[in-house]
Design a protein around this motif. Structure first.
Motif, PDB file in Angstrom:
ATOM      1  N   GLU A 121      11.131  -1.754   8.693  1.00 50.69           N
ATOM      2  CA  GLU A 121      11.886  -0.350   8.469  1.00 50.69           C
ATOM      3  C   GLU A 121      10.999   0.589   8.528  1.00 50.69           C
ATOM      4  N   ASN A 122       9.977   0.926   8.640  1.00 45.88           N
ATOM      5  CA  ASN A 122       9.104   1.987   9.030  1.00 45.88           C
ATOM      6  C   ASN A 122       9.150   2.701  10.244  1.00 45.88           C
ATOM      7  N   TRP A 123       9.751   1.825  11.313  1.00 46.36           N
ATOM      8  CA  TRP A 123      10.030   2.487  12.573  1.00 46.36           C
ATOM      9  C   TRP A 123      10.950   3.953  12.258  1.00 46.36           C
ATOM     10  N   LYS A 124      11.556   3.647  11.163  1.00 45.23           N
ATOM     11  CA  LYS A 124      12.500   4.777  11.132  1.00 45.23           C
ATOM     12  C   LYS A 124      12.057   6.352  10.733  1.00 45.23           C
ATOM     13  N   ARG A 125      10.692   6.127  10.309  1.00 51.11           N
ATOM     14  CA  ARG A 125       9.829   7.595  10.192  1.00 51.11           C
ATOM     15  C   ARG A 125       9.772   8.623  11.423  1.00 51.11           C
ATOM     16  N   PRO A 126       9.488   9.644  11.359  1.00 51.02           N
ATOM     17  CA  PRO A 126       9.218  10.559  12.422  1.00 51.02           C
ATOM     18  C   PRO A 126       8.289   9.907  13.288  1.00 51.02           C
TER      19      PRO A 126
ATOM     20  N   GLU B  40       5.919  11.000  15.056  1.00 52.26           N
ATOM     21  CA  GLU B  40       4.549  11.384  14.811  1.00 52.26           C
ATOM     22  C   GLU B  40       3.836  10.474  13.853  1.00 52.26           C
ATOM     23  N   GLU B  41       4.586  10.391  12.638  1.00 51.35           N
ATOM     24  CA  GLU B  41       3.849   9.560  11.519  1.00 51.35           C
ATOM     25  C   GLU B  41       3.738   8.275  12.118  1.00 51.35           C
ATOM     26  N   VAL B  42       4.575   7.666  12.828  1.00 53.87           N
ATOM     27  CA  VAL B  42       4.365   6.257  13.392  1.00 53.87           C
ATOM     28  C   VAL B  42       3.254   6.158  14.146  1.00 53.87           C
TER      29      VAL B  42
ATOM     30  N   PRO C  29      -0.526  17.501   4.865  1.00 52.63           N
ATOM     31  CA  PRO C  29       0.331  16.786   5.276  1.00 52.63           C
ATOM     32  C   PRO C  29       0.298  15.205   5.248  1.00 52.63           C
ATOM     33  N   ARG C  30       1.391  14.450   5.350  1.00 50.08           N
ATOM     34  CA  ARG C  30       1.370  12.992   4.982  1.00 50.08           C
ATOM     35  C   ARG C  30       0.413  12.302   5.817  1.00 50.08           C
ATOM     36  N   VAL C  31       0.133  12.713   6.746  1.00 51.17           N
ATOM     37  CA  VAL C  31      -0.830  11.835   7.590  1.00 51.17           C
ATOM     38  C   VAL C  31      -2.329  11.950   7.092  1.00 51.17           C
TER      39      VAL C  31
ATOM     40  N   TYR D 200       0.238  -4.915   3.161  1.00 50.04           N
ATOM     41  CA  TYR D 200       1.545  -4.736   3.760  1.00 50.04           C
ATOM     42  C   TYR D 200       1.501  -3.328   4.298  1.00 50.04           C
ATOM     43  N   ALA D 201       1.128  -3.324   5.660  1.00 49.61           N
ATOM     44  CA  ALA D 201       0.666  -1.950   6.288  1.00 49.61           C
ATOM     45  C   ALA D 201       1.836  -1.268   6.928  1.00 49.61           C
ATOM     46  N   PHE D 202       2.676  -2.067   7.544  1.00 51.35           N
ATOM     47  CA  PHE D 202       3.938  -1.544   8.380  1.00 51.35           C
ATOM     48  C   PHE D 202       5.257  -2.426   8.323  1.00 51.35           C
TER      49      PHE D 202
ATOM     50  N   LEU E  92       0.707   8.055  14.383  1.00 55.60           N
ATOM     51  CA  LEU E  92      -0.430   8.080  13.559  1.00 55.60           C
ATOM     52  C   LEU E  92      -0.945   6.847  12.921  1.00 55.60           C
ATOM     53  N   LEU E  93       0.063   6.203  12.433  1.00 56.75           N
ATOM     54  CA  LEU E  93      -0.088   4.799  11.668  1.00 56.75           C
ATOM     55  C   LEU E  93      -0.838   4.065  12.571  1.00 56.75           C
ATOM     56  N   MET E  94      -0.349   3.994  13.736  1.00 54.21           N
ATOM     57  CA  MET E  94      -0.866   2.997  14.857  1.00 54.21           C
ATOM     58  C   MET E  94      -2.196   3.346  15.255  1.00 54.21           C
TER      59      MET E  94
ATOM     60  N   GLY F 288      -2.601  11.750   3.761  1.00 54.49           N
ATOM     61  CA  GLY F 288      -2.587  10.682   2.816  1.00 54.49           C
ATOM     62  C   GLY F 288      -2.917   9.133   3.363  1.00 54.49           C
ATOM     63  N   HIS F 289      -2.407   9.078   4.546  1.00 60.96           N
ATOM     64  CA  HIS F 289      -2.518   7.724   5.391  1.00 60.96           C
ATOM     65  C   HIS F 289      -3.917   7.667   5.452  1.00 60.96           C
ATOM     66  N   ARG F 290      -4.637   8.723   6.186  1.00 55.70           N
ATOM     67  CA  ARG F 290      -6.113   8.708   6.563  1.00 55.70           C
ATOM     68  C   ARG F 290      -6.896   8.332   5.078  1.00 55.70           C
TER      69      ARG F 290
ATOM     70  N   MET G 180       0.878  -1.106   0.092  1.00 52.35           N
ATOM     71  CA  MET G 180      -0.014  -0.045   0.150  1.00 52.35           C
ATOM     72  C   MET G 180       1.000   1.327   0.085  1.00 52.35           C
ATOM     73  N   ASP G 181       1.325   1.725  -1.079  1.00 55.87           N
ATOM     74  CA  ASP G 181       2.549   2.668  -1.236  1.00 55.87           C
ATOM     75  C   ASP G 181       1.746   3.995  -2.137  1.00 55.87           C
ATOM     76  N   GLY G 182       2.398   5.131  -1.719  1.00 56.62           N
ATOM     77  CA  GLY G 182       1.997   6.455  -2.033  1.00 56.62           C
ATOM     78  C   GLY G 182       1.082   7.327  -1.298  1.00 56.62           C
ATOM     79  N   ASN G 183       0.935   6.864  -0.015  1.00 54.77           N
ATOM     80  CA  ASN G 183       0.055   7.868   0.690  1.00 54.77           C
ATOM     81  C   ASN G 183       0.642   9.224   0.728  1.00 54.77           C
ATOM     82  N   GLY G 184       1.877   9.123   1.074  1.00 54.32           N
ATOM     83  CA  GLY G 184       2.786  10.503   1.190  1.00 54.32           C
ATOM     84  C   GLY G 184       2.828  11.488   0.180  1.00 54.32           C
ATOM     85  N   ARG G 185       2.820  10.698  -1.115  1.00 55.27           N
ATOM     86  CA  ARG G 185       2.895  11.767  -2.400  1.00 55.27           C
ATOM     87  C   ARG G 185       1.820  12.058  -2.663  1.00 55.27           C
ATOM     88  N   TRP G 186       0.695  11.156  -2.311  1.00 53.73           N
ATOM     89  CA  TRP G 186      -0.712  11.533  -2.542  1.00 53.73           C
ATOM     90  C   TRP G 186      -0.985  12.863  -2.204  1.00 53.73           C
TER      91      TRP G 186
HETATM   92  C1  IPE Z   1       1.946   3.951   2.523  1.00 52.81           C
HETATM   93  O1  IPE Z   1       2.664   5.082   1.706  1.00 52.81           O
HETATM   94  C2  IPE Z   1       2.915   3.251   3.224  1.00 52.81           C
HETATM   95  C3  IPE Z   1       2.560   3.009   4.934  1.00 52.81           C
HETATM   96  C4  IPE Z   1       1.512   2.931   5.141  1.00 52.81           C
HETATM   97  C5  IPE Z   1       3.739   2.718   5.804  1.00 52.81           C
HETATM   98  P1  IPE Z   1       3.991   5.996   2.165  1.00 52.81           P
HETATM   99  O2  IPE Z   1       3.885   6.454   3.329  1.00 52.81           O
HETATM  100  O3  IPE Z   1       5.164   5.020   1.873  1.00 52.81           O
HETATM  101  O4  IPE Z   1       3.795   6.814   0.812  1.00 52.81           O
HETATM  102  P2  IPE Z   1       4.934   7.690   0.088  1.00 52.81           P
HETATM  103  O5  IPE Z   1       6.019   6.550  -0.506  1.00 52.81           O
HETATM  104  O6  IPE Z   1       5.732   8.770   1.075  1.00 52.81           O
HETATM  105  O7  IPE Z   1       4.520   8.262  -1.062  1.00 52.81           O
END
Ligand code: IPE
Ligand code: MG
Length: 228
Positions: free
Chosen positions: A49-54, A56-58, A14-16, A44-46, A60-62, A18-20, A1-7
Motif C-alpha cells: 500500500e506504500n506505493w500510494k505515497r508521493p 519522491e517519498e517512495v 521534511p518526512r524524508v 516491515y519496511a515497505f 527516497l525509501l528505495m 524522519g525516514h533517514r 517501523m511506524d512514526g517516521n513522518g510524525r517524528w
Molecule cells: C515509517 O513511518 C513507515 C515506512 C517506512 C513506510 P511513516 O512514514 O508511516 O510515518 P508516519 O506514520 O507518517 O508518522
C-alpha cells in the motif's frame, strides 16, 4: 517501523528526514537483536500500500534501502546475519532489486540472526499466493498421490513467504497505532502484541529491551487454561 513522518513533522523537518533517522534505529535494533541472541527479526519496511505515497517519498525509501545494503551488509555478513525479504521484490527499481538479491545471496549461509525485511509486502497477497501455489500443486498431482501432503496448518505455512521461519513470538508496533496494517496475518495468530507510543526514530535499545522484558512476563496459554 511506524512514526517516521510524525517524528519529522514534530521537528519541522521534511518526512524524508524522519525516514533517514529511522535507518539509524534499524541499525540499533538489528545490533541489539544480535547481542541479545534473538534468532529471527522481521522488519516491515515497505508495504504494498506504500506505493500510494508521493513518488519522491517512495524513491527516497528505495534509496535508503540501497544505502542500508551498501553500508551495512558487509558487517552484517561478518556477524552471521542472513538477510532475507518477504514480498513482491520484483516490483522494486531494478538497481535496488539487484542489490537486494546480492545481499540475500551473499548472506544465505548465515544463521545467527535471520533478518527478514518486508518489501512490497501484503499479508492478503501472501495468503492468496499460498492458495495459488496449493492449487498449482493439486493440478499437477490430481490424485493426491506420491509425496503429496494433506492440507493442514503446517502445509499451509510452508507455502507462505515465511516458510521455515517460526511464527513471531512478539509483534512490536511503534507510534501508538493499533492495527496490523496487512502484516503477517496468518503468522501473528498467537503472537504477543506490544504497542509503544514512541516513534520509530526514537525507539532505542532500551525500548527494545523493555519490550522483550514485558514479553517475558506475559503468560501465553494458546487457548489452554494453563501457561505453556
Ligand atoms: C515509517 O513511518 C513507515 C515506512 C517506512 C513506510 P511513516 O512514514 O508511516 O510515518 P508516519 O506514520 O507518517 O508518522
Ligand atoms: Mg505510518
Amino acid at each position: 517501523m511506524d512514526g517516521n513522518g510524525r517524528w519529522a513533522k514534530e521537528r519541522n523537518l521534511p518526512r524524508v528526514a524522519g525516514h533517514r533517522a529511522g535507518v539509524k534505529t534499524v541499525k540499533t535494533i538489528v545490533q541489539t537483536a544480535i547481542e541479545t541472541g534473538i534468532p529471527y527479526l522481521t522488519l516491515y519496511a515497505f508495504s504494498q500500500e506504500n506505493w500510494k505515497r508521493p513518488k519522491e517519498e517512495v524513491s527516497l525509501l528505495m534509496e535508503l534501502l540501497d544505502y542500508f545494503i551498501d553500508h551495512e551488509i558487509r558487517s552484517l555478513k561478518k556477524e552471521g546475519v542472513s538477510f532475507r525479504t518477504i514480498g513482491h521484490i520484483e516490483a522494486l527499481p531494478p538497481h535496488t532489486l539487484e542489490k537486494v538479491r546480492q545481499a540475500v545471496a551473499s548472506t544465505a549461509e548465515n544463521r545467527k540472526l535471520i533478518l527478514t525485511i518486508a518489501l512490497n509486502y501484503g499479508a492478503r497477497t501472501e495468503i492468496l499466493d499460498a492458495v495459488r501455489k496449493l492449487l498449482r500443486e493439486a493440478e499437477q498431482n490430481p490424485a493426491g498421490g506420491n509425496g503429496s501432503h494433506p492440507l493442514d496448518e503446517q502445509k499451509f505455512s510452508s507455502c507462505l513467504y515465511t516458510a521455515g521461519v517460526p511464527d513471531p513470538d512478539l509483534l512490536i508496533r511503534t507510534s501508538g497505532e493499533m492495527r496490523l496494517s496487512n502484516f503477517l496475518l496468518w503468522q501473528l495468530s498467537y503472537s504477543e502484541i506490544y504497542i509503544t507510543r514512541k516513534y520509530w526514530p526514537d525507539f532505542g535499545k532500551a525500548d527494545f529491551l523493555k519490550a522483550i522484558r514485558e514479553y517475558a512476563r506475559r503468560e501465553r496459554r494458546f487457548g489452554d487454561v494453563r501457561a505453556l
